[in-house]
Write a protein that holds these residues in place. Structure first.
Motif, PDB file in Angstrom:
ATOM      1  N   CYS A  46      40.854  49.659  42.385  1.00 63.62           N
ATOM      2  CA  CYS A  46      40.039  49.933  41.193  1.00 63.62           C
ATOM      3  C   CYS A  46      39.385  48.668  40.632  1.00 63.62           C
ATOM      4  O   CYS A  46      38.600  48.742  39.694  1.00 63.62           O
ATOM      5  CB  CYS A  46      40.854  50.649  40.119  1.00 63.62           C
ATOM      6  SG  CYS A  46      42.074  49.600  39.326  1.00 63.62           S
ATOM      7  N   GLY A  47      39.728  47.483  41.187  1.00 60.18           N
ATOM      8  CA  GLY A  47      39.018  46.271  40.775  1.00 60.18           C
ATOM      9  C   GLY A  47      39.849  45.273  39.992  1.00 60.18           C
ATOM     10  O   GLY A  47      39.308  44.306  39.442  1.00 60.18           O
ATOM     11  N   LYS A  48      41.164  45.434  39.963  1.00 55.06           N
ATOM     12  CA  LYS A  48      42.020  44.564  39.148  1.00 55.06           C
ATOM     13  C   LYS A  48      41.977  43.098  39.628  1.00 55.06           C
ATOM     14  O   LYS A  48      41.800  42.185  38.833  1.00 55.06           O
ATOM     15  CB  LYS A  48      43.467  45.087  39.168  1.00 55.06           C
ATOM     16  CG  LYS A  48      43.595  46.533  38.721  1.00 55.06           C
ATOM     17  CD  LYS A  48      45.043  47.012  38.735  1.00 55.06           C
ATOM     18  CE  LYS A  48      45.694  47.059  40.101  1.00 55.06           C
ATOM     19  NZ  LYS A  48      45.067  47.989  41.069  1.00 55.06           N
ATOM     20  N   THR A  49      42.160  42.916  40.938  1.00 58.18           N
ATOM     21  CA  THR A  49      42.154  41.548  41.476  1.00 58.18           C
ATOM     22  C   THR A  49      40.768  40.927  41.344  1.00 58.18           C
ATOM     23  O   THR A  49      40.631  39.745  40.997  1.00 58.18           O
ATOM     24  CB  THR A  49      42.612  41.560  42.954  1.00 58.18           C
ATOM     25  OG1 THR A  49      43.976  42.001  42.985  1.00 58.18           O
ATOM     26  CG2 THR A  49      42.520  40.187  43.594  1.00 58.18           C
ATOM     27  N   THR A  50      39.749  41.740  41.578  1.00 58.36           N
ATOM     28  CA  THR A  50      38.373  41.250  41.416  1.00 58.36           C
ATOM     29  C   THR A  50      38.173  40.733  39.997  1.00 58.36           C
ATOM     30  O   THR A  50      37.635  39.640  39.789  1.00 58.36           O
ATOM     31  CB  THR A  50      37.375  42.401  41.695  1.00 58.36           C
ATOM     32  OG1 THR A  50      37.671  42.954  42.976  1.00 58.36           O
ATOM     33  CG2 THR A  50      35.947  41.913  41.653  1.00 58.36           C
ATOM     34  N   LEU A  51      38.633  41.496  39.018  1.00 59.67           N
ATOM     35  CA  LEU A  51      38.495  41.106  37.609  1.00 59.67           C
ATOM     36  C   LEU A  51      39.205  39.778  37.344  1.00 59.67           C
ATOM     37  O   LEU A  51      38.642  38.856  36.752  1.00 59.67           O
ATOM     38  CB  LEU A  51      39.070  42.213  36.718  1.00 59.67           C
ATOM     39  CG  LEU A  51      39.133  41.889  35.227  1.00 59.67           C
ATOM     40  CD1 LEU A  51      37.735  41.795  34.641  1.00 59.67           C
ATOM     41  CD2 LEU A  51      39.953  42.943  34.476  1.00 59.67           C
ATOM     42  N   LEU A  52      40.461  39.692  37.817  1.00 53.32           N
ATOM     43  CA  LEU A  52      41.246  38.477  37.567  1.00 53.32           C
ATOM     44  C   LEU A  52      40.604  37.257  38.239  1.00 53.32           C
ATOM     45  O   LEU A  52      40.545  36.177  37.661  1.00 53.32           O
ATOM     46  CB  LEU A  52      42.665  38.691  38.107  1.00 53.32           C
ATOM     47  CG  LEU A  52      43.799  38.292  37.197  1.00 53.32           C
ATOM     48  CD1 LEU A  52      43.699  38.979  35.856  1.00 53.32           C
ATOM     49  CD2 LEU A  52      45.140  38.577  37.837  1.00 53.32           C
ATOM     50  N   ASN A  53      40.114  37.444  39.461  1.00 54.97           N
ATOM     51  CA  ASN A  53      39.493  36.328  40.179  1.00 54.97           C
ATOM     52  C   ASN A  53      38.212  35.858  39.504  1.00 54.97           C
ATOM     53  O   ASN A  53      37.901  34.671  39.517  1.00 54.97           O
ATOM     54  CB  ASN A  53      39.213  36.707  41.640  1.00 54.97           C
ATOM     55  CG  ASN A  53      40.493  36.756  42.461  1.00 54.97           C
ATOM     56  OD1 ASN A  53      41.543  36.290  42.022  1.00 54.97           O
ATOM     57  ND2 ASN A  53      40.413  37.337  43.642  1.00 54.97           N
ATOM     58  N   ILE A  54      37.478  36.791  38.905  1.00 51.81           N
ATOM     59  CA  ILE A  54      36.256  36.386  38.202  1.00 51.81           C
ATOM     60  C   ILE A  54      36.630  35.662  36.905  1.00 51.81           C
ATOM     61  O   ILE A  54      36.097  34.596  36.601  1.00 51.81           O
ATOM     62  CB  ILE A  54      35.337  37.594  37.935  1.00 51.81           C
ATOM     63  CG1 ILE A  54      34.778  38.114  39.275  1.00 51.81           C
ATOM     64  CG2 ILE A  54      34.186  37.201  36.997  1.00 51.81           C
ATOM     65  CD1 ILE A  54      33.937  39.367  39.164  1.00 51.81           C
ATOM     66  N   ILE A  55      37.601  36.215  36.166  1.00 50.53           N
ATOM     67  CA  ILE A  55      38.039  35.533  34.936  1.00 50.53           C
ATOM     68  C   ILE A  55      38.544  34.128  35.280  1.00 50.53           C
ATOM     69  O   ILE A  55      38.295  33.171  34.570  1.00 50.53           O
ATOM     70  CB  ILE A  55      39.147  36.349  34.217  1.00 50.53           C
ATOM     71  CG1 ILE A  55      38.588  37.665  33.677  1.00 50.53           C
ATOM     72  CG2 ILE A  55      39.759  35.530  33.075  1.00 50.53           C
ATOM     73  CD1 ILE A  55      39.622  38.549  32.992  1.00 50.53           C
ATOM     74  N   GLY A  56      39.246  34.012  36.415  1.00 50.92           N
ATOM     75  CA  GLY A  56      39.817  32.729  36.816  1.00 50.92           C
ATOM     76  C   GLY A  56      38.846  31.803  37.518  1.00 50.92           C
ATOM     77  O   GLY A  56      39.242  30.764  38.026  1.00 50.92           O
ATOM     78  N   LEU A  57      37.586  32.184  37.575  1.00 57.54           N
ATOM     79  CA  LEU A  57      36.529  31.373  38.190  1.00 57.54           C
ATOM     80  C   LEU A  57      36.811  31.092  39.668  1.00 57.54           C
ATOM     81  O   LEU A  57      36.416  30.063  40.210  1.00 57.54           O
ATOM     82  CB  LEU A  57      36.335  30.051  37.427  1.00 57.54           C
ATOM     83  CG  LEU A  57      35.939  30.199  35.951  1.00 57.54           C
ATOM     84  CD1 LEU A  57      35.950  28.855  35.248  1.00 57.54           C
ATOM     85  CD2 LEU A  57      34.543  30.825  35.844  1.00 57.54           C
ATOM     86  N   LEU A  58      37.505  32.021  40.319  1.00 60.30           N
ATOM     87  CA  LEU A  58      37.703  31.924  41.763  1.00 60.30           C
ATOM     88  C   LEU A  58      36.636  32.735  42.485  1.00 60.30           C
ATOM     89  O   LEU A  58      36.470  32.647  43.694  1.00 60.30           O
ATOM     90  CB  LEU A  58      39.084  32.472  42.157  1.00 60.30           C
ATOM     91  CG  LEU A  58      40.291  31.669  41.693  1.00 60.30           C
ATOM     92  CD1 LEU A  58      41.573  32.422  42.021  1.00 60.30           C
ATOM     93  CD2 LEU A  58      40.308  30.298  42.348  1.00 60.30           C
TER      94      LEU A  58
END
Ligand code: ATP
Ligand code: MG
Length: 254
Positions: A46-58
């Protein structure tokens, strides 16, 4: 108080084009205040890791706005993103991501290279962090010599060693048994109570008791968003607490 630390506006992450086009995040809006402990839940994909990686500037969004402490960090250079990440963000992963051929002391000291500390200070600071997480005796152990729970506590020490204000954790208890999970959660709780902001992904609904806000995602969007603690009751960073106390004392003197 409790200023907005992160603001996402119409954030979209698209993969592929034409018939193969899919969206990991779609017009995603989210405002995070300092001191929140947010848990993100939702089905696989559903996009959880994608969200975290974007917030984390990865990772970068395809479009949309990402304000970190009022600075639009979505479109800045990767080098600048790395500098901001080193200063402000600590990461914790499901599989710990410790470097196997370094003792845990050196693993924990790694993020301090990017903040420009001399080696002796780095090792001293890392050693103090390991003690905080009850691993003082294991400094010279290699990751494979530690249990999963101990490895994750070392990874938490590494995530917080440079005093970042935001901690991002992607299923940090996913590989742990229940006892080790709660030990890890107690450490995160302590970090949160010190005034840090935490965003954590989990599949375990029992852990949401630690959160001040629970967001359920579905297909790259927010399905539900529930705050369990009011903004006024979020923990304050220690320096803010000291300032508040001082101003109270001043007022009393007048
Ligand atoms: N590099 C990529 N190329 C194409 N699609 C991708 C890529 N990375 C992720 N996706 C897609 O984006 C969507 C969101 O993935 P994401 O990893 O964020 O899910 P998740 O919510 O973390 O899932 P899980 O609970 O399984 O970890 C998925 O449909 C995934 O297939
Ligand atoms: Mg994931």
């Amino acid at each position: 108080m409790n200023e907005e630390i992160i603001k996402l506006e119409k954030l979209t992450k698209r993969y592929g084009y034409g018939d193969a086009e899919s969206f990991a995040l779609k017009d995603f809006d989210l405002t995070i205040k300092r001191g929140e402990f947010i848990m993100i839940m939702g089905p696989s994909g559903c996009g959880k890791t994608t969200l975290l990686n974007i917030i984390g500037l990865l990772d970068r969004a395809t479009s949309g706005k990402y304000l970190l402490n009022d600075e639009n960090v979505a479109s800045i250079s990767s080098a600048k993103q790395s500098r901001i990440r080193a200063k402000k963000i600590g990461f914790i992963f499901q599989n710990f991501n410790l470097i196997e051929d370094l003792p845990i002391l050196e693993n924990v000291a790694l993020p301090l290279i990017y903040v420009g500390m001399p080696q002796s200070v780095r090792l001293r600071t890392a050693s103090a962090a390991l003690k905080r997480f009850h691993l003082g005796e294991k400094e010279y152990y290699y990751p494979y010599q530690l249990s999963g729970g101990q490895q994750q506590r070392a990874a938490i020490a590494r995530a917080v060693v440079s005093n970042p204000e935001i901690i991002l954790a992607d299923e940090p208890t996913g590989n742990l048994d229940s006892r080790a999970s709660y030990a890890v959660m107690d450490e995160l709780k302590r970090i949160h109570e010190e005034g840090n902001t935490i965003v954590m992904v989990t599949h375990n609904p029992a852990l949401t008791v630690y959160a001040t806000r629970v967001i359920n995602m579905l297909d790259g969007q927010i399905a539900t968003d529930v705050k369990t603690v009011t903004d006024e009751n979020l923990p304050q960073p220690i320096d803010v607490k000291v300032k508040k106390k001082k101003s109270r004392m001043k007022r009393r003197r007048h």
